[in-house]
Every structure is written in structure tokens, then in C-alpha cells.
Design a protein around this motif. Structure first.
Motif, PDB file in Angstrom:
ATOM      1  N   PRO A  71       0.781  -1.243  -0.046  1.00  0.00           N
ATOM      2  CA  PRO A  71      -0.071  -0.041  -0.081  1.00  0.00           C
ATOM      3  C   PRO A  71       0.844   1.349   0.013  1.00  0.00           C
ATOM      4  CG  PRO A  71       0.073  -0.838   2.158  1.00  0.00           C
ATOM      5  CD  PRO A  71       1.195  -1.768   1.355  1.00  0.00           C
ATOM      6  N   GLN A  72       0.497   2.295  -0.521  1.00  0.00           N
ATOM      7  CA  GLN A  72       0.960   3.388  -0.752  1.00  0.00           C
ATOM      8  C   GLN A  72       0.084   4.529  -0.250  1.00  0.00           C
ATOM      9  OE1 GLN A  72       3.130   4.061  -4.467  1.00  0.00           O
ATOM     10  NE2 GLN A  72       2.781   6.518  -4.199  1.00  0.00           N
ATOM     11  N   ASP A  73       0.657   5.655   0.555  1.00  0.00           N
ATOM     12  CA  ASP A  73      -0.315   6.679   0.938  1.00  0.00           C
ATOM     13  C   ASP A  73      -0.579   7.622  -0.140  1.00  0.00           C
ATOM     14  OD1 ASP A  73      -0.234   6.125   3.403  1.00  0.00           O
ATOM     15  OD2 ASP A  73       1.529   7.611   3.955  1.00  0.00           O
ATOM     16  N   ILE A  74      -1.947   8.157  -0.172  1.00  0.00           N
ATOM     17  CA  ILE A  74      -2.314   9.030  -1.115  1.00  0.00           C
ATOM     18  C   ILE A  74      -1.934  10.314  -1.017  1.00  0.00           C
ATOM     19  CG2 ILE A  74      -4.361  10.434  -1.966  1.00  0.00           C
ATOM     20  CD1 ILE A  74      -4.369   7.355  -2.848  1.00  0.00           C
ATOM     21  N   THR A  75      -0.948  10.884  -1.809  1.00  0.00           N
ATOM     22  CA  THR A  75      -0.272  12.391  -1.983  1.00  0.00           C
ATOM     23  C   THR A  75      -1.296  13.190  -2.412  1.00  0.00           C
ATOM     24  OG1 THR A  75       0.987  12.307  -4.017  1.00  0.00           O
ATOM     25  CG2 THR A  75       1.664  11.347  -1.751  1.00  0.00           C
ATOM     26  N   PRO A  76      -1.098  14.561  -2.106  1.00  0.00           N
ATOM     27  CA  PRO A  76      -1.718  15.766  -2.786  1.00  0.00           C
ATOM     28  C   PRO A  76      -1.815  15.305  -4.151  1.00  0.00           C
ATOM     29  CG  PRO A  76      -0.477  16.639  -0.838  1.00  0.00           C
ATOM     30  CD  PRO A  76      -0.230  15.186  -1.234  1.00  0.00           C
ATOM     31  N   GLU A  77      -0.993  15.090  -4.859  1.00  0.00           N
ATOM     32  CA  GLU A  77      -0.670  14.916  -6.496  1.00  0.00           C
ATOM     33  C   GLU A  77      -1.706  13.770  -6.720  1.00  0.00           C
ATOM     34  OE1 GLU A  77       1.970  15.190  -4.314  1.00  0.00           O
ATOM     35  OE2 GLU A  77       2.604  17.135  -4.557  1.00  0.00           O
ATOM     36  N   LEU A  78      -1.477  12.713  -6.049  1.00  0.00           N
ATOM     37  CA  LEU A  78      -2.394  11.594  -6.503  1.00  0.00           C
ATOM     38  C   LEU A  78      -3.717  11.929  -6.236  1.00  0.00           C
ATOM     39  CD1 LEU A  78      -0.307   8.671  -4.995  1.00  0.00           C
ATOM     40  CD2 LEU A  78      -0.686   9.101  -7.482  1.00  0.00           C
ATOM     41  N   MET A  79      -4.211  12.807  -5.423  1.00  0.00           N
ATOM     42  CA  MET A  79      -5.525  12.901  -5.045  1.00  0.00           C
ATOM     43  C   MET A  79      -6.140  13.845  -6.159  1.00  0.00           C
ATOM     44  SD  MET A  79      -7.047  15.101  -1.787  1.00  0.00           S
ATOM     45  CE  MET A  79      -6.585  16.667  -2.330  1.00  0.00           C
ATOM     46  N   ARG A  80      -5.326  14.813  -6.554  1.00  0.00           N
ATOM     47  CA  ARG A  80      -5.711  15.510  -7.732  1.00  0.00           C
ATOM     48  C   ARG A  80      -5.851  14.944  -9.208  1.00  0.00           C
ATOM     49  NH1 ARG A  80      -2.535  19.502  -5.190  1.00  0.00           N
ATOM     50  NH2 ARG A  80      -0.652  18.836  -6.339  1.00  0.00           N
ATOM     51  N   ALA A  81      -4.752  13.670  -9.181  1.00  0.00           N
ATOM     52  CA  ALA A  81      -4.873  13.101 -10.459  1.00  0.00           C
ATOM     53  C   ALA A  81      -5.834  11.953 -10.452  1.00  0.00           C
ATOM     54  CB  ALA A  81      -3.371  12.070 -10.516  1.00  0.00           C
ATOM     55  N   GLU A 101     -11.876  13.579  -3.638  1.00  0.00           N
ATOM     56  CA  GLU A 101     -12.431  14.572  -2.856  1.00  0.00           C
ATOM     57  C   GLU A 101     -11.797  14.862  -1.553  1.00  0.00           C
ATOM     58  OE1 GLU A 101     -16.507  14.167  -1.991  1.00  0.00           O
ATOM     59  OE2 GLU A 101     -16.947  14.435  -4.216  1.00  0.00           O
ATOM     60  N   ARG A 102     -11.222  13.800  -1.008  1.00  0.00           N
ATOM     61  CA  ARG A 102     -10.273  13.737   0.517  1.00  0.00           C
ATOM     62  C   ARG A 102      -9.187  12.890   0.189  1.00  0.00           C
ATOM     63  NH1 ARG A 102     -14.804  12.018   4.446  1.00  0.00           N
ATOM     64  NH2 ARG A 102     -15.262  10.400   2.431  1.00  0.00           N
ATOM     65  N   GLN A 103      -8.176  13.213   0.856  1.00  0.00           N
ATOM     66  CA  GLN A 103      -6.657  12.778   0.985  1.00  0.00           C
ATOM     67  C   GLN A 103      -6.858  11.535   1.971  1.00  0.00           C
ATOM     68  OE1 GLN A 103      -3.494  15.209   1.378  1.00  0.00           O
ATOM     69  NE2 GLN A 103      -1.949  13.463   1.607  1.00  0.00           N
ATOM     70  N   GLU A 104      -7.722  10.517   1.471  1.00  0.00           N
ATOM     71  CA  GLU A 104      -7.730   9.277   2.366  1.00  0.00           C
ATOM     72  C   GLU A 104      -7.672   7.867   1.473  1.00  0.00           C
ATOM     73  OE1 GLU A 104     -10.860  10.891   5.865  1.00  0.00           O
ATOM     74  OE2 GLU A 104     -11.759   9.961   3.869  1.00  0.00           O
ATOM     75  N   GLY A 105      -7.453   6.916   2.144  1.00  0.00           N
ATOM     76  CA  GLY A 105      -7.354   5.648   1.164  1.00  0.00           C
ATOM     77  C   GLY A 105      -5.960   5.355   0.926  1.00  0.00           C
ATOM     78  N   VAL A 106      -5.683   4.299   0.236  1.00  0.00           N
ATOM     79  CA  VAL A 106      -4.391   3.935  -0.177  1.00  0.00           C
ATOM     80  C   VAL A 106      -4.194   3.274  -1.587  1.00  0.00           C
ATOM     81  CG1 VAL A 106      -3.668   3.232   2.240  1.00  0.00           C
ATOM     82  CG2 VAL A 106      -4.364   1.405   0.893  1.00  0.00           C
ATOM     83  N   LEU A 123      -5.447 -13.012  -5.935  1.00  0.00           N
ATOM     84  CA  LEU A 123      -6.548 -14.094  -6.144  1.00  0.00           C
ATOM     85  C   LEU A 123      -8.055 -13.364  -6.218  1.00  0.00           C
ATOM     86  CD1 LEU A 123      -5.340 -17.160  -4.122  1.00  0.00           C
ATOM     87  CD2 LEU A 123      -4.992 -16.755  -6.673  1.00  0.00           C
ATOM     88  N   ALA A 124      -8.063 -12.075  -5.362  1.00  0.00           N
ATOM     89  CA  ALA A 124      -9.361 -11.700  -5.388  1.00  0.00           C
ATOM     90  C   ALA A 124      -9.509 -10.737  -6.632  1.00  0.00           C
ATOM     91  CB  ALA A 124      -9.463 -10.926  -4.119  1.00  0.00           C
ATOM     92  N   GLY A 125      -8.548 -10.288  -7.354  1.00  0.00           N
ATOM     93  CA  GLY A 125      -8.851  -9.679  -8.626  1.00  0.00           C
ATOM     94  C   GLY A 125      -8.265  -8.161  -8.394  1.00  0.00           C
ATOM     95  N   LEU A 126      -7.609  -7.831  -7.290  1.00  0.00           N
ATOM     96  CA  LEU A 126      -7.148  -6.433  -7.082  1.00  0.00           C
ATOM     97  C   LEU A 126      -5.920  -6.220  -8.035  1.00  0.00           C
ATOM     98  CD1 LEU A 126      -6.833  -5.890  -3.261  1.00  0.00           C
ATOM     99  CD2 LEU A 126      -8.271  -4.772  -5.058  1.00  0.00           C
ATOM    100  N   ARG A 127      -5.707  -4.821  -8.676  1.00  0.00           N
ATOM    101  CA  ARG A 127      -4.758  -4.736  -9.619  1.00  0.00           C
ATOM    102  C   ARG A 127      -3.765  -3.467  -8.963  1.00  0.00           C
ATOM    103  NH1 ARG A 127      -8.950  -3.644 -14.589  1.00  0.00           N
ATOM    104  NH2 ARG A 127     -10.132  -5.581 -14.312  1.00  0.00           N
ATOM    105  N   VAL A 128      -2.790  -3.415  -9.453  1.00  0.00           N
ATOM    106  CA  VAL A 128      -1.852  -2.079  -9.183  1.00  0.00           C
ATOM    107  C   VAL A 128      -2.615  -0.936  -9.819  1.00  0.00           C
ATOM    108  CG1 VAL A 128       0.381  -0.986  -9.898  1.00  0.00           C
ATOM    109  CG2 VAL A 128       0.158  -3.274  -9.242  1.00  0.00           C
ATOM    110  N   GLY A 129      -2.819   0.019  -8.981  1.00  0.00           N
ATOM    111  CA  GLY A 129      -3.643   1.375  -9.417  1.00  0.00           C
ATOM    112  C   GLY A 129      -4.820   1.311  -8.653  1.00  0.00           C
TER     113      GLY A 129
END
Length: 385
Positions: A290-300, A304-309, A322-328
Motif C-alpha cells: 500500500p502507498q499513501d495518497i499524496t496531494p498530487e495523487l488526489m488531484r490526479a 475529494e479527500r486525501q484518504e485511502g491507499v 486471487l481476489a482480482g485487485l490490480r496495481v493502481g
């Protein structure tokens, strides 16, 4: 009349001079407080000091906690180079393994520990006993005994030892969990090998993380002096109850600068029980980075909020893959609870038992999806490739 005024003025001047001299040299003559009988300088001073310290002494707390704090001495065999080895890591490793370039010698180190159960279980830091060939524990009453390693958890830097001695005095855990910033705490340990030492400070901060010390970090920060040799010792409150296990310091000199860190007693107690029951610590794991959401990623991503990973990597054939999660993918919620950052995400997944299902709210290509993941068991350190 003029002569009388001069006499009055001279009298007032002399009186003020006498008052000044008395106030400077013997101010107690001007005090309204009753004088203490002069029974000798040593006795009088002793009474004053005892009276002043009666309300602020922590001797009772130390008396309750100190018998449970032990000194730990470890030895191990290390390869000592006979000649300077190359700076290149690969060449260094190659030459270190060749006969004639290194000599095997016995190395010793010291630390501290805390007796937490009357049947001989001792909590300490993993780095105190890591790779040790022998571990010896010295109690505050002068007894010494060999200890065996029951289990360790490198990801929180905790280890559990077992000693076989009668009449052990375990420390009491703080069950109230009401520790606050500003509370008085005492650090008890064996700094620099000088013997059991107690230092005083306060709780400077709670919940310290992102220090790069452990994978799972939730430290108590204190200004009680913690030095090399204190690792694994007790951080206790004013009642002598264990509130933390001293584990690290921030220092540019190797000595205490007033920034020390302790693992909370609640975490240490949970690790202790798991190791006693199964010999290891089991944590939930999804196999993602997991990677933190930066202000740049939030805008990209138009958040609406800087939350999540954001999912930066997915381990092939891991639970998330196996559950289908992807990079990004952006994980916004875990079981309906908002995820503020990567530290909170790891701490939320870790307590979940492997095999249980976990629901994630994932943002992918601007749309929300609900993903069910079967939690796996976190592999040991160094076995996650």
C-alpha cells in the motif's frame, strides 16, 4: 525647627540602614513563621528534605516494579576480519567466507527484560537476543540463570524468554489503558551495564509511527533517559504498572537526548500470549504494497479527500491477486471503515485471522467496487518473494 528636622532625617536614615542589613543578612528575623529548633545542621536539613520530598516520591512505584526488571547478557560467535575487507558488499561477503581472512570470536552484548508471569516468562526486545548462542538473565535480588528463547516477533521487536526459578515477582500490566501525554513515567533498565537504574520523565507523545524502526509501529515517546542497555526494560507509571517496553532512542551521539520510544504494554501483552500459545505471532495479510495518497495523487485521481491507499504492487498468487485487485486500485474502505493511510491499513488487516473474508471498497477507473478478499497469513520476514 531646622535642627529637629535634621535629627529626624538622620534617625530615619540610620533605621533604614539597619533594616537593610538585617533583611540581607538575617531575613529569618523578619519572618512571621515559627523557627525550627536548631538540633544540628545535618538533622535539620534532613527533616526539611524529607518533608519536601514526601509528596513527590516515586519510591513505592519503583519498589513494586524493580524486582521484575532483569538484566540480560547474551553471547554469540561472530566472524571478525583479520584484514580490512573491501567496501563493495559482494566482495565483502565473498572474502568474509574465505578461510584466513576472518577469525571466529565470541561477542557479548547486554540489555534488559521484564518478568511478566510468575512461571518465568520474560519480555524483552528481539534485537537484544537476536542470533544469540546463549542468554543469561540476572535478577535484581542477585540470582542468575540461563534463559531459553520461547519465540520472537521481529516486526514489533519483541521476544519472550523463559527462566526456571522460584519466587519470581512479575510486574503488573496497566489494564486501564488511560495513559496520556504529560503523565509521569519511569524507565527501569541496565544502561551501559552499570546495573539497574531508574530514570524519570513524562509521556511526550503517543502513537508515534513512520520512524523506520519496526514494520508495525505505535510507540510511546518519552523523555525519561533511555540509553544502550535499557532496551527491553520497563516503562512504568506512577503506580509501578507496566505501560511500555523500552525499545529505541533517537540519538546522534549514542546517548539519551530525551527522545525515547517504548512499545505499548497492550501490544506487548498480546504478543506475549500469542507466543506462549503457539510459539509465533500470526497476522492477517493481503499480499499488496500500500502507498499513501499524496496531494498530487488526489488531484490526479479526482479524489475529494486525501484518504485511502493506492495499491503500488500485488504479490502474484497472493490473497489480493486471487481476489482480482490490480496495481493502481485505490482502497477507500475496509469493512465499511475509512482507511486514512497505509499505516492504518496494515494495522487494520494484521489482527484479522487468516481464512476470514474481508470486504474492501475499491476505486477503479473512477468507479467504486466491492471486493471480497480471503485474508492470508503474513509470511515471516525475508520470505515474502
Amino acid at each position: 525647627m531646622h535642627r529637629l528636622w535634621l535629627v529626624f532625617a538622620q534617625t530615619v536614615t540610620v533605621c533604614l540602614g539597619i533594616l537593610f542589613i538585617v533583611a540581607t543578612l538575617r531575613p529569618d528575623w523578619l519572618s512571621n513563621e515559627p523557627r525550627m529548633p536548631q538540633t544540628g545542621v545535618g538533622e535539620s536539613a534532613g527533616r526539611v528534605v524529607a518533608g519536601a520530598a514526601a509528596g513527590v516520591s516515586y519510591a513505592d512505584a519503583v519498589a513494586r516494579a524493580a524486582p521484575a526488571v532483569v538484566n540480560i547478557y547474551t553471547t554469540k560467535v561472530v566472524d571478525v576480519p583479520l584484514i580490512p575487507l573491501p567496501a563493495d558488499p559482494e566482495l565483502n561477503r565473498l572474502f568474509r567466507g574465505l578461510p584466513g581472512f576472518t577469525q571466529r570470536r565470541q561477542s557479548g552484548s547486554l540489555g534488559s527484560g521484564v518478568i511478566v508471569r510468575s512461571d518465568g516468562y520474560v519480555l524483552t526486545n528481539h534485537h537484544v537476543v537476536e542470533a544469540a548462542d546463549s542468554i543469561r538473565v540476572a535478577l535484581s535480588d542477585g540470582r542468575e540463570v540461563d534463559a531459553r528463547l520461547e519465540g520472537a516477533d521481529p516486526e514489533t521487536d519483541l521476544a519472550v524468554l523463559k527462566i526456571d526459578l522460584p519466587g519470581l515477582q512479575p510486574i503488573a500490566f496497566d489494564q486501564d489503558e488511560a495513559l496520556r501525554v504529560g503523565d509521569v513515567v519511569l524507565a527501569i533498565g541496565n544502561p551501559f551495564g552499570v546495573g539497574q537504574t531508574t530514570t524519570l520523565g513524562i509521556v511526550s507523545a503517543l502513537g508515534r509511527n513512520r520512524l523506520g524502526i519496526n514494520i508495525y509501529e505505535n510507540f510511546i515517546q518519552t523523555d525519561a533517559a533511555i540509553n544502550p542497555g535499557n532496551s527491553g526494560g520497563a516503562l512504568v507509571d506512577a503506580q509501578g504498572r507496566l505501560v511500555g517496553v523500552n525499545t529505541a532512542i533517537y540519538s546522534e551521539t549514542g546517548g539519551s537526548l530525551g527522545i525515547g520510544f517504548a512499545i505499548p504494554a497492550k501490544t506487548a501483552e498480546r504478543i506475549l500470549e500469542e507466543i506462549i500459545q503457539s510459539g509465533k505471532v500470526t497476522r492477517g495479510w493481503l499480499g499488496i504494497e500500500p502507498q499513501d495518497i499524496t496531494p498530487e495523487l488526489m488531484r490526479a485521481f479526482g479524489l475529494e479527500r486525501q484518504e485511502g491507499v493506492i495499491v503500488a504492487a500485488v504479490l502474484r498468487r497472493g490473497p489480493a491477486h486471487l481476489a482480482g485487485l490490480r496495481v493502481g486500485d485505490i482502497i477507500l474502505e475496509l469493512e465499511g471503515a475509512v482507511i486514512p493511510d497505509s499505516v492504518a491499513f496494515l494495522n487494520a488487516v494484521a489482527p484479522i485471522k487468516p481464512g476470514n473474508a474481508l470486504e474492501l471498497t475499491v476505486l477503479r477507473e473512477g468507479k467504486r467496487h466491492q471486493v471480497q478478499v480471503e485474508v492470508g497469513e503474513r509470511p515471516p520476514v525475508g520470505r515474502r518473494r
